[in-house]
Scaffold this motif. Structure first.
Motif, PDB file in Angstrom:
ATOM      1  N   GLY A 231       0.814  -1.215   0.000  1.00  0.00           N
ATOM      2  CA  GLY A 231       0.000   0.000   0.000  1.00  0.00           C
ATOM      3  C   GLY A 231       0.843   1.257   0.000  1.00  0.00           C
ATOM      4  N   GLU A 232       1.897   1.272   0.789  1.00  0.00           N
ATOM      5  CA  GLU A 232       2.795   2.430   0.835  1.00  0.00           C
ATOM      6  C   GLU A 232       3.480   2.631  -0.515  1.00  0.00           C
ATOM      7  OE1 GLU A 232       4.733   5.764   1.953  1.00  0.00           O
ATOM      8  OE2 GLU A 232       3.127   4.760   3.054  1.00  0.00           O
ATOM      9  N   THR A 233       3.913   1.562  -1.118  1.00  0.00           N
ATOM     10  CA  THR A 233       4.545   1.645  -2.440  1.00  0.00           C
ATOM     11  C   THR A 233       3.566   2.196  -3.460  1.00  0.00           C
ATOM     12  OG1 THR A 233       5.993  -0.202  -1.909  1.00  0.00           O
ATOM     13  CG2 THR A 233       5.733   0.332  -4.246  1.00  0.00           C
ATOM     14  N   GLN A 234       2.318   1.732  -3.390  1.00  0.00           N
ATOM     15  CA  GLN A 234       1.306   2.217  -4.320  1.00  0.00           C
ATOM     16  C   GLN A 234       1.075   3.718  -4.131  1.00  0.00           C
ATOM     17  OE1 GLN A 234      -2.528   0.394  -3.888  1.00  0.00           O
ATOM     18  NE2 GLN A 234      -3.220   1.108  -5.895  1.00  0.00           N
ATOM     19  N   ARG A 235       1.018   4.185  -2.882  1.00  0.00           N
ATOM     20  CA  ARG A 235       0.846   5.619  -2.625  1.00  0.00           C
ATOM     21  C   ARG A 235       2.020   6.418  -3.185  1.00  0.00           C
ATOM     22  NH1 ARG A 235      -1.598   3.427   1.843  1.00  0.00           N
ATOM     23  NH2 ARG A 235       0.295   3.293   3.090  1.00  0.00           N
ATOM     24  N   GLU A 236       3.239   5.911  -3.024  1.00  0.00           N
ATOM     25  CA  GLU A 236       4.415   6.601  -3.557  1.00  0.00           C
ATOM     26  C   GLU A 236       4.352   6.674  -5.073  1.00  0.00           C
ATOM     27  OE1 GLU A 236       7.965   4.735  -2.126  1.00  0.00           O
ATOM     28  OE2 GLU A 236       7.513   5.186  -0.050  1.00  0.00           O
ATOM     29  N   ILE A 237       3.923   5.607  -5.708  1.00  0.00           N
ATOM     30  CA  ILE A 237       3.803   5.597  -7.170  1.00  0.00           C
ATOM     31  C   ILE A 237       2.774   6.624  -7.619  1.00  0.00           C
ATOM     32  CG2 ILE A 237       3.011   4.224  -9.150  1.00  0.00           C
ATOM     33  CD1 ILE A 237       4.298   1.776  -7.716  1.00  0.00           C
ATOM     34  N   MET A 238       1.625   6.669  -6.932  1.00  0.00           N
ATOM     35  CA  MET A 238       0.581   7.626  -7.301  1.00  0.00           C
ATOM     36  C   MET A 238       1.063   9.070  -7.104  1.00  0.00           C
ATOM     37  SD  MET A 238      -1.703   5.761  -8.576  1.00  0.00           S
ATOM     38  CE  MET A 238      -2.882   7.055  -8.884  1.00  0.00           C
ATOM     39  N   ASP A 239       1.792   9.325  -6.012  1.00  0.00           N
ATOM     40  CA  ASP A 239       2.341  10.663  -5.788  1.00  0.00           C
ATOM     41  C   ASP A 239       3.318  11.049  -6.892  1.00  0.00           C
ATOM     42  OD1 ASP A 239       0.866  10.929  -3.462  1.00  0.00           O
ATOM     43  OD2 ASP A 239       2.562  10.457  -2.128  1.00  0.00           O
ATOM     44  N   THR A 240       4.148  10.128  -7.302  1.00  0.00           N
ATOM     45  CA  THR A 240       5.117  10.386  -8.366  1.00  0.00           C
ATOM     46  C   THR A 240       4.408  10.662  -9.686  1.00  0.00           C
ATOM     47  OG1 THR A 240       6.768   9.004  -7.279  1.00  0.00           O
ATOM     48  CG2 THR A 240       7.095   9.448  -9.635  1.00  0.00           C
ATOM     49  N   ILE A 241       3.364   9.897  -9.977  1.00  0.00           N
ATOM     50  CA  ILE A 241       2.594  10.116 -11.207  1.00  0.00           C
ATOM     51  C   ILE A 241       1.968  11.501 -11.198  1.00  0.00           C
ATOM     52  CG2 ILE A 241       0.506   9.405 -12.462  1.00  0.00           C
ATOM     53  CD1 ILE A 241       1.281   6.493 -11.734  1.00  0.00           C
ATOM     54  N   LYS A 242       1.410  11.921 -10.049  1.00  0.00           N
ATOM     55  CA  LYS A 242       0.825  13.260  -9.951  1.00  0.00           C
ATOM     56  C   LYS A 242       1.876  14.331 -10.196  1.00  0.00           C
ATOM     57  CE  LYS A 242      -2.844  12.038  -6.731  1.00  0.00           C
ATOM     58  NZ  LYS A 242      -3.342  12.146  -5.335  1.00  0.00           N
ATOM     59  N   GLU A 243       3.053  14.147  -9.600  1.00  0.00           N
ATOM     60  CA  GLU A 243       4.140  15.108  -9.808  1.00  0.00           C
ATOM     61  C   GLU A 243       4.533  15.180 -11.282  1.00  0.00           C
ATOM     62  OE1 GLU A 243       7.547  14.652  -7.243  1.00  0.00           O
ATOM     63  OE2 GLU A 243       6.254  14.081  -5.569  1.00  0.00           O
ATOM     64  N   LEU A 244       4.640  14.035 -11.928  1.00  0.00           N
ATOM     65  CA  LEU A 244       5.007  14.003 -13.347  1.00  0.00           C
ATOM     66  C   LEU A 244       3.946  14.667 -14.211  1.00  0.00           C
ATOM     67  CD1 LEU A 244       6.510  10.407 -13.592  1.00  0.00           C
ATOM     68  CD2 LEU A 244       7.745  12.583 -13.710  1.00  0.00           C
ATOM     69  N   LYS A 245       2.675  14.456 -13.886  1.00  0.00           N
ATOM     70  CA  LYS A 245       1.593  15.106 -14.634  1.00  0.00           C
ATOM     71  C   LYS A 245       1.673  16.619 -14.479  1.00  0.00           C
ATOM     72  CE  LYS A 245      -1.864  11.446 -14.723  1.00  0.00           C
ATOM     73  NZ  LYS A 245      -3.213  11.037 -14.256  1.00  0.00           N
ATOM     74  N   ASN A 246       1.969  17.084 -13.259  1.00  0.00           N
ATOM     75  CA  ASN A 246       2.093  18.527 -13.027  1.00  0.00           C
ATOM     76  C   ASN A 246       3.249  19.116 -13.821  1.00  0.00           C
ATOM     77  OD1 ASN A 246      -0.091  18.721 -11.304  1.00  0.00           O
ATOM     78  ND2 ASN A 246       1.134  18.391  -9.465  1.00  0.00           N
ATOM     79  N   VAL A 247       4.363  18.431 -13.846  1.00  0.00           N
ATOM     80  CA  VAL A 247       5.520  18.899 -14.604  1.00  0.00           C
ATOM     81  C   VAL A 247       5.225  18.901 -16.093  1.00  0.00           C
ATOM     82  CG1 VAL A 247       7.900  18.356 -15.250  1.00  0.00           C
ATOM     83  CG2 VAL A 247       7.209  18.256 -12.857  1.00  0.00           C
ATOM     84  N   ALA A 248       4.546  17.856 -16.570  1.00  0.00           N
ATOM     85  CA  ALA A 248       4.243  17.761 -17.992  1.00  0.00           C
ATOM     86  C   ALA A 248       3.252  18.841 -18.422  1.00  0.00           C
ATOM     87  CB  ALA A 248       3.675  16.384 -18.317  1.00  0.00           C
ATOM     88  N   SER A 249       2.316  19.195 -17.539  1.00  0.00           N
ATOM     89  CA  SER A 249       1.334  20.214 -17.897  1.00  0.00           C
ATOM     90  C   SER A 249       1.894  21.638 -17.776  1.00  0.00           C
ATOM     91  CB  SER A 249       0.074  20.078 -17.038  1.00  0.00           C
ATOM     92  OG  SER A 249       0.370  20.369 -15.693  1.00  0.00           O
ATOM     93  N   ASN A 250       2.976  21.811 -17.029  1.00  0.00           N
ATOM     94  CA  ASN A 250       3.612  23.124 -16.847  1.00  0.00           C
ATOM     95  C   ASN A 250       5.118  22.980 -17.069  1.00  0.00           C
ATOM     96  OD1 ASN A 250       1.200  24.445 -15.991  1.00  0.00           O
ATOM     97  ND2 ASN A 250       1.430  23.417 -14.018  1.00  0.00           N
TER      98      ASN A 250
END
Length: 67
Positions: A44-63
């Motif tokens: 579960g912790e690993t999954q949360r870290e992956i989701m956080d990283t994906i959100k960060e990457l989406k933010n960087v890609a959009s800006n």
């Protein structure tokens, strides 16, 4: 990214320890309920870290020019 921050490294070490304990138990052929709960929490912790990283990457890609 979250996996490079200081506090998350402790979580990574904990998952490594859980994994090595799991391998020891696998060779013995016995897992306890506590072992399974610990493994599920690590997943579960690993999954949360992956989701956080994906959100960060989406933010960087959009800006891309906003650093």
């Amino acid at each position: 990214m979250a996996s490079q921050d200081g506090p998350d490294r402790g979580d990574s070490k904990s998952r490594q320890n859980t994994s090595s304990r799991g391998q020891e138990h696998a060779s013995e052929g016995a897992f306890t309920l506590t072992d399974l709960i610990t493994a599920m929490q690590a997943i579960g912790e690993t999954q949360r870290e992956i989701m956080d990283t994906i959100k960060e990457l989406k933010n960087v890609a959009s800006n891309p020019f906003k650093i």
